[in-house]
Design a protein around this motif. Structure first.
Motif, PDB file in Angstrom:
ATOM      1  N   ILE A 370       2.621   5.032  10.961  1.00 61.81           N
ATOM      2  CA  ILE A 370       1.488   4.203  10.545  1.00 61.81           C
ATOM      3  C   ILE A 370       1.414   4.091   9.032  1.00 61.81           C
ATOM      4  CG2 ILE A 370      -1.050   4.200  10.404  1.00 61.81           C
ATOM      5  CD1 ILE A 370      -0.994   5.270  13.346  1.00 61.81           C
ATOM      6  N   PHE A 371       1.495   5.220   8.338  1.00 64.19           N
ATOM      7  CA  PHE A 371       1.363   5.159   6.889  1.00 64.19           C
ATOM      8  C   PHE A 371       2.667   4.777   6.203  1.00 64.19           C
ATOM      9  CE2 PHE A 371      -2.476   7.773   7.803  1.00 64.19           C
ATOM     10  CZ  PHE A 371      -3.376   6.809   7.380  1.00 64.19           C
ATOM     11  N   GLY A 372       3.810   5.000   6.866  1.00 68.53           N
ATOM     12  CA  GLY A 372       5.043   4.439   6.339  1.00 68.53           C
ATOM     13  C   GLY A 372       4.959   2.921   6.317  1.00 68.53           C
ATOM     14  N   THR A 373       4.420   2.361   7.391  1.00 71.46           N
ATOM     15  CA  THR A 373       4.210   0.913   7.470  1.00 71.46           C
ATOM     16  C   THR A 373       3.205   0.455   6.420  1.00 71.46           C
ATOM     17  OG1 THR A 373       4.738   0.836   9.833  1.00 71.46           O
ATOM     18  CG2 THR A 373       3.335  -0.925   8.978  1.00 71.46           C
ATOM     19  N   ALA A 374       2.124   1.210   6.262  1.00 72.29           N
ATOM     20  CA  ALA A 374       1.100   0.864   5.278  1.00 72.29           C
ATOM     21  C   ALA A 374       1.678   0.859   3.862  1.00 72.29           C
ATOM     22  CB  ALA A 374      -0.059   1.848   5.365  1.00 72.29           C
ATOM     23  N   VAL A 375       2.529   1.837   3.568  1.00 73.60           N
ATOM     24  CA  VAL A 375       3.166   1.917   2.247  1.00 73.60           C
ATOM     25  C   VAL A 375       4.051   0.695   2.025  1.00 73.60           C
ATOM     26  CG1 VAL A 375       4.866   3.199   0.881  1.00 73.60           C
ATOM     27  CG2 VAL A 375       3.065   4.428   2.078  1.00 73.60           C
ATOM     28  N   GLU A 376       4.785   0.317   3.052  1.00 74.09           N
ATOM     29  CA  GLU A 376       5.677  -0.838   2.945  1.00 74.09           C
ATOM     30  C   GLU A 376       4.896  -2.115   2.631  1.00 74.09           C
ATOM     31  OE1 GLU A 376       9.500  -1.604   5.478  1.00 74.09           O
ATOM     32  OE2 GLU A 376       7.841  -2.615   6.476  1.00 74.09           O
ATOM     33  N   PHE A 377       3.808  -2.335   3.329  1.00 74.74           N
ATOM     34  CA  PHE A 377       2.973  -3.505   3.048  1.00 74.74           C
ATOM     35  C   PHE A 377       2.398  -3.429   1.639  1.00 74.74           C
ATOM     36  CE2 PHE A 377       2.789  -4.390   7.655  1.00 74.74           C
ATOM     37  CZ  PHE A 377       2.831  -5.779   7.651  1.00 74.74           C
ATOM     38  N   HIS A 378       1.898  -2.262   1.241  1.00 72.10           N
ATOM     39  CA  HIS A 378       1.244  -2.117  -0.058  1.00 72.10           C
ATOM     40  C   HIS A 378       2.220  -2.289  -1.215  1.00 72.10           C
ATOM     41  CE1 HIS A 378      -0.645   0.205  -3.439  1.00 72.10           C
ATOM     42  NE2 HIS A 378      -1.692  -0.484  -3.037  1.00 72.10           N
ATOM     43  N   ALA A 379       3.493  -1.900  -1.009  1.00 71.70           N
ATOM     44  CA  ALA A 379       4.487  -1.998  -2.079  1.00 71.70           C
ATOM     45  C   ALA A 379       4.712  -3.442  -2.513  1.00 71.70           C
ATOM     46  CB  ALA A 379       5.808  -1.378  -1.623  1.00 71.70           C
ATOM     47  N   GLY A 380       4.603  -4.382  -1.582  1.00 67.40           N
ATOM     48  CA  GLY A 380       4.742  -5.797  -1.915  1.00 67.40           C
ATOM     49  C   GLY A 380       6.116  -6.156  -2.447  1.00 67.40           C
ATOM     50  N   ASN A 381       7.146  -5.469  -1.983  1.00 67.60           N
ATOM     51  CA  ASN A 381       8.489  -5.723  -2.481  1.00 67.60           C
ATOM     52  C   ASN A 381       9.115  -6.903  -1.740  1.00 67.60           C
ATOM     53  OD1 ASN A 381      11.528  -5.409  -2.590  1.00 67.60           O
ATOM     54  ND2 ASN A 381      10.922  -3.792  -3.997  1.00 67.60           N
ATOM     55  N   PRO A 382       9.528  -7.969  -2.448  1.00 69.15           N
ATOM     56  CA  PRO A 382      10.070  -9.152  -1.770  1.00 69.15           C
ATOM     57  C   PRO A 382      11.386  -8.903  -1.044  1.00 69.15           C
ATOM     58  CG  PRO A 382      10.383  -9.316  -4.144  1.00 69.15           C
ATOM     59  CD  PRO A 382       9.492  -8.137  -3.909  1.00 69.15           C
ATOM     60  N   LYS A 383      12.080  -7.823  -1.402  1.00 65.08           N
ATOM     61  CA  LYS A 383      13.338  -7.495  -0.724  1.00 65.08           C
ATOM     62  C   LYS A 383      13.118  -6.677   0.547  1.00 65.08           C
ATOM     63  CE  LYS A 383      16.262  -9.233  -3.769  1.00 65.08           C
ATOM     64  NZ  LYS A 383      17.263 -10.295  -3.425  1.00 65.08           N
ATOM     65  N   ASP A 384      11.914  -6.152   0.704  1.00 65.58           N
ATOM     66  CA  ASP A 384      11.598  -5.330   1.878  1.00 65.58           C
ATOM     67  C   ASP A 384      10.125  -5.566   2.221  1.00 65.58           C
ATOM     68  OD1 ASP A 384      11.538  -3.511   3.919  1.00 65.58           O
ATOM     69  OD2 ASP A 384      11.848  -1.734   2.681  1.00 65.58           O
ATOM     70  N   VAL A 385       9.848  -6.747   2.742  1.00 72.05           N
ATOM     71  CA  VAL A 385       8.461  -7.137   2.996  1.00 72.05           C
ATOM     72  C   VAL A 385       7.861  -6.337   4.137  1.00 72.05           C
ATOM     73  CG1 VAL A 385       8.816  -9.478   2.117  1.00 72.05           C
ATOM     74  CG2 VAL A 385       9.162  -9.005   4.542  1.00 72.05           C
ATOM     75  N   GLY A 386       6.536  -6.283   4.161  1.00 70.83           N
ATOM     76  CA  GLY A 386       5.836  -5.509   5.161  1.00 70.83           C
ATOM     77  C   GLY A 386       6.045  -6.022   6.574  1.00 70.83           C
ATOM     78  N   ASP A 387       6.220  -5.100   7.497  1.00 69.00           N
ATOM     79  CA  ASP A 387       6.359  -5.446   8.909  1.00 69.00           C
ATOM     80  C   ASP A 387       5.943  -4.255   9.747  1.00 69.00           C
ATOM     81  OD1 ASP A 387       8.658  -3.653   9.156  1.00 69.00           O
ATOM     82  OD2 ASP A 387       9.818  -5.209   8.160  1.00 69.00           O
ATOM     83  N   TYR A 388       5.901  -4.483  11.050  1.00 66.94           N
ATOM     84  CA  TYR A 388       5.546  -3.419  11.992  1.00 66.94           C
ATOM     85  C   TYR A 388       6.790  -2.907  12.720  1.00 66.94           C
ATOM     86  CZ  TYR A 388       0.709  -4.747  11.120  1.00 66.94           C
ATOM     87  OH  TYR A 388      -0.508  -5.005  10.514  1.00 66.94           O
ATOM     88  N   LEU A 389       7.911  -2.916  12.007  1.00 72.06           N
ATOM     89  CA  LEU A 389       9.173  -2.376  12.499  1.00 72.06           C
ATOM     90  C   LEU A 389       9.475  -1.111  11.719  1.00 72.06           C
ATOM     91  CD1 LEU A 389      11.198  -5.726  12.432  1.00 72.06           C
ATOM     92  CD2 LEU A 389       9.872  -4.781  14.340  1.00 72.06           C
ATOM     93  N   ILE A 390      10.026  -0.106  12.365  1.00 72.29           N
ATOM     94  CA  ILE A 390      10.306   1.166  11.720  1.00 72.29           C
ATOM     95  C   ILE A 390      11.813   1.300  11.473  1.00 72.29           C
ATOM     96  CG2 ILE A 390      10.005   3.661  11.823  1.00 72.29           C
ATOM     97  CD1 ILE A 390       7.383   2.045  11.916  1.00 72.29           C
TER      98      ILE A 390
END
Length: 527
Positions: A370-390
């Motif tokens: 859950i928080f790995g996903t949250a970190v990914e969304f919050h980072a806002g990195n265009p090369k690794d955009v937020g998703d609900y995939l692990i």
């Protein structure tokens, strides 16, 4: 605290994520489109945690420690029971939530932790206990079996009636090269094993996964070191394919790190440092937590562990993250979400301490997803955009598919979409699917939609729809549950109660958010 170990498991290989205990992480962000686009961030509720400076947190812990005997008396603990202060969270409205461990006649009580809730005025507002059973055990030497060599005497209260036991830590190495710290608990009277868990959880530079990024570094003499003083002094080390020790601190003459490929060992160091950076920023910016333990101190990361090691893990004993280079040493497990996942195991160890076995183990693993996903969304990195995939970047399956799916966990071939009798007997990396699915439904709702270019279609156990409240609110509810209402022994039924309590505190018992939490749990068959 009861340590734990986490692992990403697949039919082809295993990605371990540990806390020692070990942990893992995920990070990315982007624009949400589709039927359930994320709403604007809501104003921070008064019951949300406030950011504490290191000195303010230390002061609260000192105050709690000074009056722990008085608190024990107020809780009607026995004369042989003592409290040990472990953590504290303070809400914006002044309410404090102090987490304690217990001892009995000087022995640690495993599974005896509790959280005391007090208003700003100091009024007692309730207590959350890992066990409601009273502790009253005989410690008479004549009744005990011989202690295993190297074992310590404890009171085991994590399951059933508290009883005297021995706890021994057995170290070694698992088949995939992951270190092992197996905690074995045996009954002190009969000598029979009653429980066990593993305490290792397996989960400006050019990075391999996140493109050109800025990483914290410090000038040291005529060169630079990969040490981020802005984030608690987090440092990144090169193990050079070894499997012990701290490794060699990355240094560079011109402060330009890596080349974006595995031909430069510093590339993995950039990804690891960046993962630690965005994880730190998420917890501080969104949840008001300064560092993994909330004390403003950074961990450290080690890359290039072993040879072709397909894993990553957090170890609480060294307070460090470790990454392997993947099959053929070509795919280091240093993506944002893996970093966020693993380091979240450290946050869980410092707060609820969810035992890494049974349903509490599934919740532990899900918390990291859950928080790995949250970190990914919050980072806002265009090369690794937020998703609900692990783990979608590390290609651990070898066919381009992610490790896990939050919208429909069973798509990985093993995870549970819904709670069922016996869920606690399922591997924690698969029973975690229940909470992952709950979080997705609470955030985005059920049905088909496209978010950041990824198609999702989330079902429900009863066929009834769920309307999401947005990821921002879902994250706040889960974090408050973890830090103020979860204990070492929380199972899915108790997690439902805890998240409803968190939603009530944050948004009100009659709120849309409260009702959505109730509905999302029903949709994964937790009622």
């Amino acid at each position: 605290m009861i340590p734990h170990i986490s692992r990403f498991t697949t039919k082809r290989s295993t990605l371990a994520i540990a806390t020692a205990v070990a942990a893992g992480a995920l990070i990315a962000t982007g624009t949400t489109t589709g039927a359930t686009a994320q709403p604007a961030a809501d104003p921070t509720p008064s019951a949300a945690p406030t950011a504490l400076t290191s000195s303010a947190r230390a002061g609260l812990l000192h105050d709690a420690d000074a009056k722990k005997a008085e608190t024990a008396k107020e809780l009607n603990l026995g004369s042989k029971e003592k409290l040990v202060v472990r953590d504290v969270v303070k809400d914006r409205d002044g309410t404090t939530h102090t987490r304690y461990e217990r001892t009995y006649d000087g022995l640690p009580v495993l599974g005896g932790d509790l959280v005391v809730h007090e208003s700003k005025s100091g009024k007692h507002e309730g207590v959350t206990r890992a066990t409601s059973k009273s502790v009253a055990v005989s410690t008479a030497p004549a009744t005990l079996t011989a202690a295993p060599t190297g074992a310590r005497k404890v009171v085991w209260a994590a399951s059933g009636t508290p009883r005297l036991a021995y706890e021994k830590v057995v170290t070694g190495t698992q088949k995939d090269g992951t270190p092992r710290k197996l905690h074995v608990v045996t009954d002190a009277t009969t000598g029979k094993k009653i429980f066990q868990w593993d305490a290792i959880h397996t989960g400006a530079g050019e990075s391999q996964y996140s493109g050109s990024v800025t990483v914290g570094s410090t000038k040291s003499g005529s060169s630079y070191a990969l040490t981020d003083t802005a984030r608690g002094g987090h440092s990144t080390y090169d193990l050079k394919h070894g499997s012990s020790g701290k490794g060699t601190l990355f240094t560079d003459a011109d402060d330009k790190w890596g080349n974006g490929t595995t031909t430069d060992p510093a590339t993995a160091g950039v990804d690891a440092a960046y993962g630690a950076q965005v994880t730190w920023d998420y917890y501080k910016d969104v949840q008001g937590r300064s560092g993994i333990k909330g004390d403003g101190k950074g961990a450290y990361s080690r890359v290039h562990y072993g040879n072709a090691y397909v894993n990553a893990f957090w170890d609480d004993s060294c307070f460090c993250m470790t990454y392997g280079d993947g099959e053929g040493d070509k795919k280091p497990l240093t993506s944002i979400d893996v970093a966020g996942h693993e380091m979240t195991h450290g946050v869980t160890a410092a707060t609820a301490g969810l035992i890494y076995s049974g349903e509490s183990g599934g919740l532990n693993e899900a918390t990291s997803d859950i928080f790995g996903t949250a970190v990914e969304f919050h980072a806002g990195n265009p090369k690794d955009v937020g998703d609900y995939l692990i783990g979608e970047k590390i290609d651990i399956n070898g066919n381009g598919t992610p490790l896990r799916y939050m919208d429909k966990p069973s798509k990985d071939g093993g995870s549970l979409d819904y709670w069922k009798t016996g869920a606690g007997n399922v591997d924690v990396h698969y029973s975690s699917g229940i909470a992952n699915h709950f979080f997705y439904l609470l955030s985005e709702g059920s049905g088909a939609k496209v978010i950041n270019g990824v198609s999702y279609n989330s079902p429900t156990s009863d066929g009834q729809p769920v309307t999401g409240i947005g990821r921002d609110k879902a994250e706040k509810i889960w974090f408050k549950s973890l830090t103020t209402y979860f204990t070492t022994t929380t199972n899915y039924a108790k997690a439902r109660t805890a998240t409803l309590s968190a939603a009530s505190a944050l948004y009100g018992a009659s709120s849309t958010e409260y009702k959505a939490v109730d509905r999302a749990w029903a949709a994964v068959n937790v009622k």
